[in-house]
Enzyme design. Structure first.
Site, PDB file in Angstrom:
ATOM      1  N   CYS A 234       0.805  -1.225   0.000  1.00 32.41           N
ATOM      2  CA  CYS A 234       0.000   0.000   0.000  1.00 32.41           C
ATOM      3  C   CYS A 234       0.832   1.267   0.000  1.00 32.41           C
ATOM      4  CB  CYS A 234      -0.969  -0.036   1.177  1.00 32.41           C
ATOM      5  SG  CYS A 234      -2.300  -1.155   0.818  1.00 32.41           S
ATOM      6  N   GLU A 235       1.560   1.471  -1.076  1.00 36.06           N
ATOM      7  CA  GLU A 235       2.392   2.663  -1.268  1.00 36.06           C
ATOM      8  C   GLU A 235       2.465   2.907  -2.764  1.00 36.06           C
ATOM      9  OE1 GLU A 235       4.590   4.264   1.040  1.00 36.06           O
ATOM     10  OE2 GLU A 235       4.385   2.883   2.736  1.00 36.06           O
TER      11      GLU A 235
END
Ligand code: LLP
Length: 446
Positions: free
Chosen positions: A373-374
């Site tokens: 999640c980046e």
């Protein structure tokens, strides 16, 4: 070379390494999966040994263990006569558990703890590379307490720059590593070390940084060490038996790098000539040396395998190819803007080894991203790939150095399994982590 030396396209039209079809590996152990080609590791060790034996025989090849450490790789390095550099109690502990010969271990670090120093001295390791005055004092005291004469070398800051990512520079004056040589700190350490019976000062070391293509900075660093060595001889009568210019020799990650990469022969001739010439210039005997390649020994041997999941086209922008790993197993693109290339293992096509750069006919520019999640979780910012489909197996070469060593459990990712391939056989050397592994250190409160 980018790919392991045994890489071929087999009769099924798949990529094979070490005589093993990459699809079989993925089927058996799942993805993401890291493989190491044993033949490539051995070939690199032998090439460095042969080069230094021919050009500067009084030398040892010391593997920088931070690059990737496991029982399997240690066993191969040991068989190849390579020494080991460790930089933590954990790395030292693993090496000792694997019965790696203590006399061939070199211990680095800018802030080794008292416990780490004690472990190293008690184990009788070959060299402790002293980084600062605090550590020197602790080692002198430990040697006295344990009745040992601790073999040490001083890590000096030679004040030498090089072209690499800023985070990988260590030889410039403004660095946390080593004794500065621009004032009397290093000299005071020499005087103190030669005056203490519980340490044996063998000589000097420096390490200018990591992933450096040019060889001139090594020459400059050796020259700086000899300038200092000559001053210390004149003022304190100390003659170093050993002088080491460290590691940091670059490898190819993308096709454009291949022409820039130095062969072990070139590295050995530059460093060997520098040691001999500088010694002669200041009238010191030519010292023993050791070099500390990390990625140059194992980077090329490692390949990361991922399964393609979601593929998204954004009209007039680009195609996103998402794989089942990413920054948790390879933080290098996010941390250093490191570049990689890739091939589709199940249909590599004739130019698999040369992918990258601009798209040719039938190819599309893609960004290969991970599943974490980046937005910074990308593996390849831009690559020309033939159409990619969900379920394809993507292989990223030059993945043997620092990927796994710097891997994390970010997003509670399970670290990948590792397989060593050789002569048509594959053996699992590390299983994939499980949720139980990740939770094993947690304290659950009821
Ligand atoms: N010797 C010393 C004292 C080192 O600190 C290092 C790397 C080496 C040798 C080996 O450098 P190599 O030959 O592998 O370039 N994580 C980064 C690099 C940091 C390396 C730290 N020290 C990367 O992924 O590129």
């Amino acid at each position: 070379m980018l790919w392991p030396i045994t890489t071929t396209i087999n009769a099924a039209g798949h990529l094979a390494i070490g005589g093993v079809d990459l699809l079989d590996l993925a089927r058996e152990w799942g993805t993401p999966l890291y493989l190491y080609d044993e033949a490539t590791i051995r070939e690199r060790c032998r090439a460095f040994h042969a080069a230094f034996d021919a050009r500067y025989p009084e030398s040892a090849i010391v593997y920088a263990g931070k690059t990737y450490l496991s029982p399997a790789i240690l066993a191969i390095l040991r068989e190849e006569g390579v020494w080991l550099d460790v930089c933590s109690g954990g790395e030292l502990g693993l090496a000792l558990r694997c019965a790696f010969p203590a006399a061939r271990i070199v211990f680095h670090g800018n802030n080794k703890s008292p416990d780490e120093l004690r472990l190293a001295v008690e184990a009788g390791i070959g060299r402790i590379i002293v980084d600062n005055e605090l550590e020197l004092g602790r080692l002198i005291a430990l040697g006295e307490e344990l009745g040992r004469r601790v073999p040490i070398a001083l890590r000096l800051n030679p004040g030498v720059g090089a072209h690499t990512h800023e985070y990988r520079l260590t030889g410039v004056v403004d660095s946390k590593f080593g004794f500065p040589t621009i004032d009397d700190q290093a000299e005071r350490a020499v005087a103190r070390a030669i005056g203490a019976a519980s340490v044996e000062l063998l000589g000097y070391h420096c390490h200018i940084g990591a992933h450096i293509f040019e060889l001139e900075p090594y020459r400059d660093a050796v020259a700086a060490l000899f300038r200092f060595a000559a001053e210390m001889r004149d003022r304190h009568g100390f003659i170093p038996a050993e002088i080491s210019p460290g590691g940091g020799m670059a490898i190819a990650y993308i096709p454009e790098d291949e022409a820039r990469q130095s062969a072990p022969d070139q590295i050995a001739s530059v460093i060997g000539d520098a040691l001999r010439d500088c010694a002669a210039a200041v009238g010191l005997p030519a010292p023993r040396t050791w070099i500390e390649p990390g990625r140059a020994l194992v980077g090329q041997a490692g390949v990361a395998l991922y399964t393609v999941g979601a593929v998204k086209e954004i009209p007039s922008v680009r195609r996103y190819v998402a794989v089942d790993g990413g920054m948790a197993d390879n933080i290098r693109p996010a941390l250093y803007e490191a570049e990689y290339t890739a091939a589709i293992a199940n249909r590599p096509g004739p130019r698999f080894h040369a992918e990258g750069g601009t798209a040719s006919e039938g190819e599309l520019t893609s960004r290969v991203v991970g599943k974490y999640c980046e937005s910074g979780d990308l593996l390849i910012r831009e690559i020309a790939l033939p159409p990619v489909e969900t379920g394809d197996l993507l292989a990223l070469p030059a993945s043997g150095a620092y990927n796994l060593a710097m891997s994390s459990n970010y997003n509670l990712a399970f670290r990948p399994a590792v397989v060593f391939v050789n002569d048509g056989r594959a053996r699992l050397t590390r299983r994939r982590e499980t949720l139980d592994d990740l939770l094993s250190a947690e304290v659950f409160e009821s």
